[in-house]
Design a protein around this motif. Structure first.
Motif, PDB file in Angstrom:
ATOM      1  N   GLU B  45       0.872  -1.452   0.043  1.00  0.00           N
ATOM      2  CA  GLU B  45      -0.023  -0.012   0.024  1.00  0.00           C
ATOM      3  C   GLU B  45       0.750   1.355  -0.100  1.00  0.00           C
ATOM      4  N   GLY B  46       1.658   1.241   0.945  1.00  0.00           N
ATOM      5  CA  GLY B  46       2.556   2.471   0.947  1.00  0.00           C
ATOM      6  C   GLY B  46       3.269   2.662  -0.019  1.00  0.00           C
ATOM      7  N   SER B  47       3.806   1.769  -0.775  1.00  0.00           N
ATOM      8  CA  SER B  47       4.806   2.063  -2.072  1.00  0.00           C
ATOM      9  C   SER B  47       3.913   2.588  -3.414  1.00  0.00           C
ATOM     10  N   TYR B  49       2.249   5.281  -3.181  1.00  0.00           N
ATOM     11  CA  TYR B  49       2.251   6.721  -3.197  1.00  0.00           C
ATOM     12  C   TYR B  49       3.618   7.620  -4.088  1.00  0.00           C
ATOM     13  N   PRO B  50       4.820   7.007  -3.714  1.00  0.00           N
ATOM     14  CA  PRO B  50       6.036   7.420  -4.571  1.00  0.00           C
ATOM     15  C   PRO B  50       5.583   7.179  -6.316  1.00  0.00           C
ATOM     16  N   ALA B  51       5.065   5.919  -6.526  1.00  0.00           N
ATOM     17  CA  ALA B  51       4.504   5.764  -7.915  1.00  0.00           C
ATOM     18  C   ALA B  51       3.789   6.787  -8.324  1.00  0.00           C
ATOM     19  N   LEU B  52       2.793   7.026  -7.627  1.00  0.00           N
ATOM     20  CA  LEU B  52       1.786   8.182  -7.937  1.00  0.00           C
ATOM     21  C   LEU B  52       2.205   9.432  -7.990  1.00  0.00           C
ATOM     22  N   HIS B  53       3.321   9.881  -7.324  1.00  0.00           N
ATOM     23  CA  HIS B  53       3.855  10.952  -7.311  1.00  0.00           C
ATOM     24  C   HIS B  53       4.873  11.020  -8.585  1.00  0.00           C
ATOM     25  N   ARG B  54       5.379  10.182  -8.799  1.00  0.00           N
ATOM     26  CA  ARG B  54       6.482   9.987  -9.996  1.00  0.00           C
ATOM     27  C   ARG B  54       5.723  10.344 -11.250  1.00  0.00           C
ATOM     28  N   LEU B  57       4.189  13.685 -11.790  1.00  0.00           N
ATOM     29  CA  LEU B  57       5.498  14.689 -12.138  1.00  0.00           C
ATOM     30  C   LEU B  57       5.572  14.197 -13.685  1.00  0.00           C
ATOM     31  N   SER B  58       5.315  13.208 -14.051  1.00  0.00           N
ATOM     32  CA  SER B  58       5.602  12.888 -15.506  1.00  0.00           C
ATOM     33  C   SER B  58       4.442  13.327 -16.403  1.00  0.00           C
TER      34      SER B  58
END
Lengths: 241, 108
Positions: B45-47, B49-54, B57-58
């Motif tokens: 679950e936590g991981s 959010y970094p993907a969403l953020h990246r 940004l893309s």
């Protein structure tokens, strides 16, 4: 992503961090709610939600890292692209570099002149109140003439309501005999006794002139002869002004 | 050669989820992936959010704050036009990966 957006990203780093914190918290709370709805006790529900989620601080740090690496990576890519374009069209690149160099050079040159001539204040006391007075002979259309001593005294006495004071100055060159017998040409100036006081000059060696130092004829004018052993006084004061 | 790696797979799952649901928050994406994959896939679950953020940004997804059905404040994501294009490419590339792995497994 444009440079502007990158900069605004940087500025709103705090806001982003707060938003991320809130987003992660919302996730954990929603999971907790669902767990409770599934029949867990509130404590178990929260523990389970945190377990599934992982360490929020670590996740937040990962997001921040992505943020910075993204900006840097894109910038690097832009730079590399620009560099490749330059390699492909060297004439164009040289023209651009030359144009920019000339532009910078010209701007610097013009500015340094403007700065020293117009912007930098004169190194005297109250430089904004300083004027230079010259004599004019209108009928002979001759201008920029020095004042005669009587004219100078008239000017000094007649303009006391408009000006704080007038000081006379005449510059020239003198031949000085050195200790070893050789001759040296020095810059010299003949000034009135109030000259240094009026311009706010600092006396480094010796003392300032007094009114009594002036020859009795005009009482306000004295030849400052640098050859009479006061050369240090004279020249160092000159360099102060 | 397909360029899909594990990270690319997570991107694909998220993009596909958003293309199927429209507007969704992170927790909803996790739930959708679980349900839609018949509980076969579970995202850490936590991981997510970094993907969403990246991905944001893309420029593949965009986000806005909103209220959930239970009146909770959450950040909702949706697909952008660039994201739609990326999804097509990711799907194609994933198909190739699967084909490649299958061929590899069948090779005798």
């Amino acid at each position: 992503m444009s440079l502007l957006k990158r900069m605004s990203n940087l500025r709103s780093r705090f806001r982003i961090d707060r938003e991320v914190k809130e987003e992660l918290r919302a996730h954990i709370e929603m999971r907790t709610d669902d767990n409770i709805a599934d029949g867990m006790s509130p404590e178990d529900a929260r523990r389970n939600a945190l377990l599934r989620f992982g360490n929020p601080t670590v996740i937040r740090e990962k997001i921040v890292t992505i943020d910075t690496s993204f900006g840097g990576e894109k910038l690097l890519r832009d730079l590399l692209f620009a560099f490749r374009q330059f390699q492909r069209h060297p004439t164009f690149a040289l023209t651009v570099v030359g144009t920019i160099a000339l532009g910078i050079g010209a701007t610097v040159a013009v500015f340094s002149v403007v700065h020293s001539v117009l912007l930098r204040p004169l190194p005297y006391r109250n430089p904004d109140q300083l004027v230079v007075a010259y004599g004019n002979m209108v009928q002979r259309s001759a201008s920029d003439l020095p004042f005669s001593s009587p004219d100078f005294v008239d000017l000094k006495r007649g303009a006391t309501r408009m000006f704080e004071g007038f000081a006379g100055l005449r510059t020239g060159k003198l031949l000085l005999q050195r200790q070893d017998g050789g001759l040296e040409q020095v810059q010299s100036a003949t000034v009135t006794t109030n000259f240094f006081g009026l311009l706010g000059g600092r006396i480094i060696l010796g003392r300032d002139f007094r009114e009594e130092d002036a020859p009795p004829a005009s009482r306000s004018r004295r030849r400052h002869d640098t050859a009479t052993g006061k050369s240090k006084h004279g020249s160092s004061s000159d360099s102060q002004l | 050669m397909a360029k899909t790696d594990l990270q690319g797979t997570l991107d694909l799952l998220v993009l596909k989820t958003l293309s199927q649901t429209g507007l969704l928050h992170g927790y909803g994406i996790v739930l959708h992936i679980q349900t839609a994959s018949s509980e076969l896939l579970s995202v850490e679950e936590g991981s997510l959010y970094p993907a969403l953020h990246r991905m944001e940004l893309s420029g593949w997804i965009s986000s806005e704050w909103g209220l959930t059905d239970t009146k909770r404040k959450a950040k909702f994501y949706k697909l952008t036009a660039a994201g739609r294009k990326q999804l097509q490419e990711a799907e194609k590339s994933f198909e190739q990966l699967v084909k490649g792995i299958r061929a590899m497994l069948r090779y005798a």
